[in-house]
Enzyme design. Structure first.
Site, PDB file in Angstrom:
ATOM      1  N   ARG A 145       0.834  -1.193   0.000  1.00 47.24           N
ATOM      2  CA  ARG A 145       0.000   0.000   0.000  1.00 47.24           C
ATOM      3  C   ARG A 145       0.876   1.253   0.000  1.00 47.24           C
ATOM      4  NH1 ARG A 145      -2.164  -3.519   3.956  1.00 47.24           N
ATOM      5  NH2 ARG A 145      -4.271  -4.259   3.503  1.00 47.24           N
ATOM      6  N   LYS A 169      -2.011  -2.565   7.877  1.00 45.89           N
ATOM      7  CA  LYS A 169      -3.150  -2.103   8.660  1.00 45.89           C
ATOM      8  C   LYS A 169      -3.188  -2.794  10.014  1.00 45.89           C
ATOM      9  CE  LYS A 169      -6.278  -0.658   4.959  1.00 45.89           C
ATOM     10  NZ  LYS A 169      -7.630  -0.821   4.370  1.00 45.89           N
ATOM     11  N   HIS A 243      -2.601   2.651  -5.784  1.00 49.74           N
ATOM     12  CA  HIS A 243      -3.473   1.508  -5.506  1.00 49.74           C
ATOM     13  C   HIS A 243      -3.772   0.718  -6.778  1.00 49.74           C
ATOM     14  CE1 HIS A 243      -5.294  -0.099  -1.919  1.00 49.74           C
ATOM     15  NE2 HIS A 243      -6.344  -0.482  -2.608  1.00 49.74           N
ATOM     16  N   HIS A 269      -4.351  -9.028   3.414  1.00 49.57           N
ATOM     17  CA  HIS A 269      -5.790  -9.053   3.685  1.00 49.57           C
ATOM     18  C   HIS A 269      -6.072  -9.945   4.889  1.00 49.57           C
ATOM     19  CE1 HIS A 269      -6.951  -7.917  -0.728  1.00 49.57           C
ATOM     20  NE2 HIS A 269      -6.670  -6.875   0.009  1.00 49.57           N
ATOM     21  N   TYR A 278     -10.523 -10.050  -6.993  1.00 53.79           N
ATOM     22  CA  TYR A 278      -9.641 -10.112  -8.156  1.00 53.79           C
ATOM     23  C   TYR A 278     -10.006 -11.259  -9.091  1.00 53.79           C
ATOM     24  CZ  TYR A 278      -6.906  -6.725  -5.607  1.00 53.79           C
ATOM     25  OH  TYR A 278      -6.517  -5.596  -4.932  1.00 53.79           O
TER      26      TYR A 278
END
Length: 297
Positions: A145, A169, A243, A269, A278
């Site tokens: 990211r 994250k 992104h 993720h 995807y």
């Protein structure tokens, strides 16, 4: 109570600075609306009707449903926080539903244009050119990211094992493998990086990998402009952002047979559902092949 909530998500839930800023903005906007519309200064006293009124006002202003849903998610977290601490007797969000959104497929760059950008576009041999190409190589070669790239430090790179560690994250670390060409690009860049820091001694203690031309840590707008400039040379996509390169990384891996669970881990993720989006790109590509090749299509 809003300030306690923000402290909770910062220090206990340990959400990223970007997420914290978004939550803070949402709560400020909601508080101002309650004060202006209902003369209510305590958001914890709002009821479901007031919340739905705020949502309706944003919809009337033609705000995107996805953006509104993100603000709804902020309120869900806020009132859950209040409920757990018994600051409210009931959750007003139970009667509030998220808005419907159209499922859009991730935008990505095809393989050939990506190869053209990385192999045929001329980058200067000075610090700026080497830095620009390394940014593109890192984003496309690792799927990291924007925030992860900006906060990547030299100590996070293991050139012996050909891996790098990013802080994702919820402050979770993950290890990403890097190929030999990327290792070479990093080594070459590091030599020029030292020269930039020598020319800017006030920044000599900067340990971040990606620097601006004067030796300071790169910032979001700097990277966004850089990526947009180079992607504009090879694609007509309306969205040309860091992104998009993350989406491109994942889509190309999937198209070449990579395991979905492996892609999930590489992207950081938390659930497979986030990665499965995807597969829709791959299915759409198969449909096009079918339409072009099958006699009865």
């Amino acid at each position: 109570m809003v300030s306690y909530f923000l402290q909770h998500i910062q220090f206990e839930k340990r959400l990223s600075h970007h997420t914290l800023t978004a939550y803070e903005g949402d709560m400020k906007q909601f508080s101002l609306y309650l004060e202006f519309q209902y003369e209510l200064k305590e958001p914890e006293k709002a009821d479901s009707q007031m919340i739905r009124s705020w949502i309706a006002s944003m919809a009337e202003e033609k705000m995107d449903n996805r953006s509104i849903n993100r603000k709804i998610a902020t309120l869900r977290s806020y009132y859950n926080f209040l409920l757990r601490r018994k600051a409210i007797a009931s959750d007003p969000m139970l009667k509030v539903k998220a808005l419907k959104t159209d499922r859009s497929l991730p935008r990505y760059v095809e393989e050939k244009p990506m190869q053209t950008m990385l192999d045929e576009v001329e980058f200067s041999s000075d610090f700026t050119g080497l830095r620009d190409k390394l940014v593109l190589e890192l984003l496309y070669g690792t799927g990291m990211r924007l925030a992860e790239l900006i906060n990547l430090k030299i100590g996070d790179i293991n050139l012996y094992n050909n891996t790098l560690t990013v802080l994702g994250k919820r402050n979770k670390h993950r290890v990403i493998p890097i190929n030999k060409s990327l290792v070479e690009a990093i080594n070459t860049y590091l030599k020029h990086r030292e020269e930039v820091l020598l020319e800017n001694p006030e920044n000599k203690d900067n340990h971040y990998l990606i620097l601006t031309d004067n030796g300071t840590q790169a910032y979001p707008m700097f990277i966004q402009r850089l990526v947009k400039r180079y992607l504009s040379l090879v694609t007509s996509l309306e969205q040309r952002s860091p992104h998009v390169l993350r989406h491109t990384f994942a889509t190309h891996l999937l198209n070449r047979g990579a395991d979905l669970n492996a892609i999930k881990d590489l992207l950081g993720h938390t659930s497979l559902a986030a990665t499965q989006v995807y597969t829709h790109n791959t299915i759409e590509k198969l449909k096009k092949v079918f339409q072009q090749a099958h006699p009865k299509a």
